[in-house]
Design a protein around this motif. Structure first.
Motif, PDB file in Angstrom:
ATOM      1  N   VAL A   1       0.853  -1.184   0.000  1.00  0.00           N
ATOM      2  CA  VAL A   1       0.000   0.000   0.000  1.00  0.00           C
ATOM      3  C   VAL A   1       0.891   1.236   0.000  1.00  0.00           C
ATOM      4  N   SER A   2       0.677   2.102  -0.971  1.00  0.00           N
ATOM      5  CA  SER A   2       1.557   3.254  -1.125  1.00  0.00           C
ATOM      6  C   SER A   2       0.833   4.365  -1.867  1.00  0.00           C
ATOM      7  N   ALA A   3       1.091   5.609  -1.459  1.00  0.00           N
ATOM      8  CA  ALA A   3       0.538   6.749  -2.177  1.00  0.00           C
ATOM      9  C   ALA A   3       1.100   6.848  -3.594  1.00  0.00           C
ATOM     10  N   MET A   4       2.210   6.172  -3.870  1.00  0.00           N
ATOM     11  CA  MET A   4       2.753   6.163  -5.225  1.00  0.00           C
ATOM     12  C   MET A   4       1.853   5.384  -6.180  1.00  0.00           C
ATOM     13  N   TRP A   5       1.063   4.454  -5.642  1.00  0.00           N
ATOM     14  CA  TRP A   5       0.068   3.708  -6.425  1.00  0.00           C
ATOM     15  C   TRP A   5      -1.257   3.865  -5.685  1.00  0.00           C
ATOM     16  N   PRO A   6      -1.971   4.971  -5.914  1.00  0.00           N
ATOM     17  CA  PRO A   6      -3.111   5.321  -5.059  1.00  0.00           C
ATOM     18  C   PRO A   6      -4.155   4.220  -4.908  1.00  0.00           C
ATOM     19  N   ALA A   7      -4.396   3.438  -5.947  1.00  0.00           N
ATOM     20  CA  ALA A   7      -5.434   2.405  -5.867  1.00  0.00           C
ATOM     21  C   ALA A   7      -5.118   1.330  -4.839  1.00  0.00           C
ATOM     22  N   THR A   8      -3.872   1.232  -4.417  1.00  0.00           N
ATOM     23  CA  THR A   8      -3.518   0.190  -3.443  1.00  0.00           C
ATOM     24  C   THR A   8      -4.224   0.383  -2.113  1.00  0.00           C
ATOM     25  N   VAL A   9      -4.768   1.567  -1.862  1.00  0.00           N
ATOM     26  CA  VAL A   9      -5.544   1.779  -0.632  1.00  0.00           C
ATOM     27  C   VAL A   9      -6.711   0.803  -0.562  1.00  0.00           C
ATOM     28  N   MET A  10      -7.157   0.300  -1.699  1.00  0.00           N
ATOM     29  CA  MET A  10      -8.272  -0.644  -1.726  1.00  0.00           C
ATOM     30  C   MET A  10      -7.958  -1.939  -0.981  1.00  0.00           C
ATOM     31  N   GLN A  11      -6.689  -2.235  -0.765  1.00  0.00           N
ATOM     32  CA  GLN A  11      -6.339  -3.433   0.002  1.00  0.00           C
ATOM     33  C   GLN A  11      -6.893  -3.368   1.423  1.00  0.00           C
ATOM     34  N   HIS A  12      -7.184  -2.172   1.910  1.00  0.00           N
ATOM     35  CA  HIS A  12      -7.724  -2.009   3.259  1.00  0.00           C
ATOM     36  C   HIS A  12      -9.252  -2.026   3.291  1.00  0.00           C
ATOM     37  N   HIS A  13      -9.893  -2.176   2.133  1.00  0.00           N
ATOM     38  CA  HIS A  13     -11.352  -2.141   2.097  1.00  0.00           C
ATOM     39  C   HIS A  13     -11.922  -3.526   2.401  1.00  0.00           C
ATOM     40  N   PRO A  14     -13.001  -3.611   3.202  1.00  0.00           N
ATOM     41  CA  PRO A  14     -13.545  -4.918   3.551  1.00  0.00           C
ATOM     42  C   PRO A  14     -14.307  -5.612   2.436  1.00  0.00           C
ATOM     43  N   HIS A  15     -14.690  -4.887   1.386  1.00  0.00           N
ATOM     44  CA  HIS A  15     -15.444  -5.508   0.293  1.00  0.00           C
ATOM     45  C   HIS A  15     -15.046  -4.849  -1.021  1.00  0.00           C
ATOM     46  N   ALA A  16     -13.949  -5.303  -1.585  1.00  0.00           N
ATOM     47  CA  ALA A  16     -13.434  -4.767  -2.844  1.00  0.00           C
ATOM     48  C   ALA A  16     -13.341  -5.890  -3.859  1.00  0.00           C
ATOM     49  N   THR A  17     -13.815  -5.619  -5.066  1.00  0.00           N
ATOM     50  CA  THR A  17     -13.788  -6.593  -6.154  1.00  0.00           C
ATOM     51  C   THR A  17     -13.044  -5.986  -7.327  1.00  0.00           C
ATOM     52  N   VAL A  18     -12.097  -6.727  -7.887  1.00  0.00           N
ATOM     53  CA  VAL A  18     -11.314  -6.281  -9.029  1.00  0.00           C
ATOM     54  C   VAL A  18     -11.580  -7.248 -10.175  1.00  0.00           C
ATOM     55  N   LEU A  19     -12.140  -6.747 -11.268  1.00  0.00           N
ATOM     56  CA  LEU A  19     -12.494  -7.583 -12.415  1.00  0.00           C
ATOM     57  C   LEU A  19     -11.589  -7.247 -13.583  1.00  0.00           C
ATOM     58  N   LEU A  20     -10.973  -8.276 -14.159  1.00  0.00           N
ATOM     59  CA  LEU A  20      -9.901  -8.100 -15.136  1.00  0.00           C
ATOM     60  C   LEU A  20     -10.087  -9.006 -16.333  1.00  0.00           C
ATOM     61  N   ASP A  21      -9.587  -8.563 -17.489  1.00  0.00           N
ATOM     62  CA  ASP A  21      -9.408  -9.515 -18.570  1.00  0.00           C
ATOM     63  C   ASP A  21      -7.999 -10.108 -18.446  1.00  0.00           C
ATOM     64  N   GLU A  22      -7.686 -11.068 -19.282  1.00  0.00           N
ATOM     65  CA  GLU A  22      -6.419 -11.790 -19.139  1.00  0.00           C
ATOM     66  C   GLU A  22      -5.216 -10.895 -19.364  1.00  0.00           C
ATOM     67  N   ALA A  23      -5.363  -9.891 -20.235  1.00  0.00           N
ATOM     68  CA  ALA A  23      -4.246  -8.979 -20.485  1.00  0.00           C
ATOM     69  C   ALA A  23      -3.943  -8.138 -19.258  1.00  0.00           C
ATOM     70  N   ALA A  24      -4.972  -7.584 -18.630  1.00  0.00           N
ATOM     71  CA  ALA A  24      -4.763  -6.766 -17.432  1.00  0.00           C
ATOM     72  C   ALA A  24      -4.235  -7.599 -16.278  1.00  0.00           C
ATOM     73  N   ALA A  25      -4.530  -8.901 -16.282  1.00  0.00           N
ATOM     74  CA  ALA A  25      -4.084  -9.799 -15.211  1.00  0.00           C
ATOM     75  C   ALA A  25      -2.724 -10.426 -15.484  1.00  0.00           C
TER      76      ALA A  25
END
Length: 261
Positions: free
Chosen positions: A215-239
């Motif tokens: 978790v780092s302000a350099m990658w702002p979205a990483t704050v989501m690791q602290h959320h109790p209900h977060a879903t990340v949906l990806l295609d194979e390229a993004a993954a």
């Protein structure tokens, strides 16, 4: 954080639409957080199809936008309130006045930001927030270095962000506003369910940092690791940069059908 990897964007859109359909069936007056950009467009099209088929109604729902340009007139075609109406909200049955965005035309910007926070709170908070992610890990207009506790505020857009958005302004980077109002990372984290969508190789490193990095302000979205209900949906390229992609796929395949996202 739940990571869902699908082969095609249509599959991702269907899963998100399923979650929103289920939410509105259980809570017809739910509050949705809407994102602009290309990431949610297939979701919006799928929701419109379901609305036209009589499966889903937004007649009692409300919605809040993530961000808005500062200084664009209310009738400008690239104002985010106009963009979201064109892409989604005017195509379904949201009642008049049910879709809200930050006031980028306000004379008193700090007061407008505080009023937007108050409006979200008065609505009972956001039940499901849609999100995209930039290649540098930003969500909404929270660029690298943003406070992980930030609330709705004015931000100065970087030259790169303005260049990226120039295609919406006839290719003229100087026509892109220099400032925006954006929900802060703390505001976004107050939503009860975060749903982030990403497709394509250009998002692969940001997704790797979001899901598996610190978790780092350099990658702002990483704050989501602290959320109790977060879903990340990806295609194979993004993954493609994820070290545990096989694990995420196995876990999702083994979920009970009743659980949803």
């Amino acid at each position: 954080m739940e990571v869902v990897i699908q082969a095609r964007g249509e599959q991702i859109a269907a899963l998100v639409a399923d979650a929103i359909e289920r939410l509105l069936a259980d809570k017809p007056d739910a509050v949705l957080g809407l994102a602009t950009g290309s990431s949610p467009l297939q979701v919006y099209d799928e929701l419109v199809r379901r609305h036209e088929d009589g499966r889903i109604s937004f007649a009692r729902a409300r919605a809040f936008l993530l961000d808005e340009y500062v200084g664009l007139p209310s009738d400008h075609p690239e104002r985010y309130g106009t963009v979201i109406a064109r892409a989604f909200t005017s195509r379904v049955d949201f009642p008049e006045g049910a879709v809200h965005g930050p006031d980028g035309t306000a004379e008193d910007i700090p007061a407008a930001c505080a009023a937007y926070e108050d409006a979200i709170a008065a609505a009972g908070g956001i039940d499901l927030q849609l999100l995209g992610i930039g290649s540098d890990g930003h969500i909404a207009f929270n660029e690298p270095g943003s406070s992980l506790a930030s609330r709705t505020r004015i931000k100065t857009l970087t030259r790169q962000t303005r260049a990226d958005n120039a295609r919406f302004f006839g290719g003229d980077v100087d026509a892109v506003p220099r400032h925006c109002l954006t929900q802060g990372l703390g505001t976004i984290m107050s939503a009860r369910h975060l749903v982030l969508l990403a497709t394509g190789n250009a998002k692969a490193e940001a997704i790797h940092q979001l899901v598996e990095g610190p978790v780092s302000a350099m990658w702002p979205a990483t704050v989501m690791q602290h959320h109790p209900h977060a879903t990340v949906l990806l295609d194979e390229a993004a993954a493609s940069r994820l070290q545990l992609s096989g694990y995420y796929q196995e876990v999702f395949a083994g979920k009970p059908d009743w659980q949803g996202l």
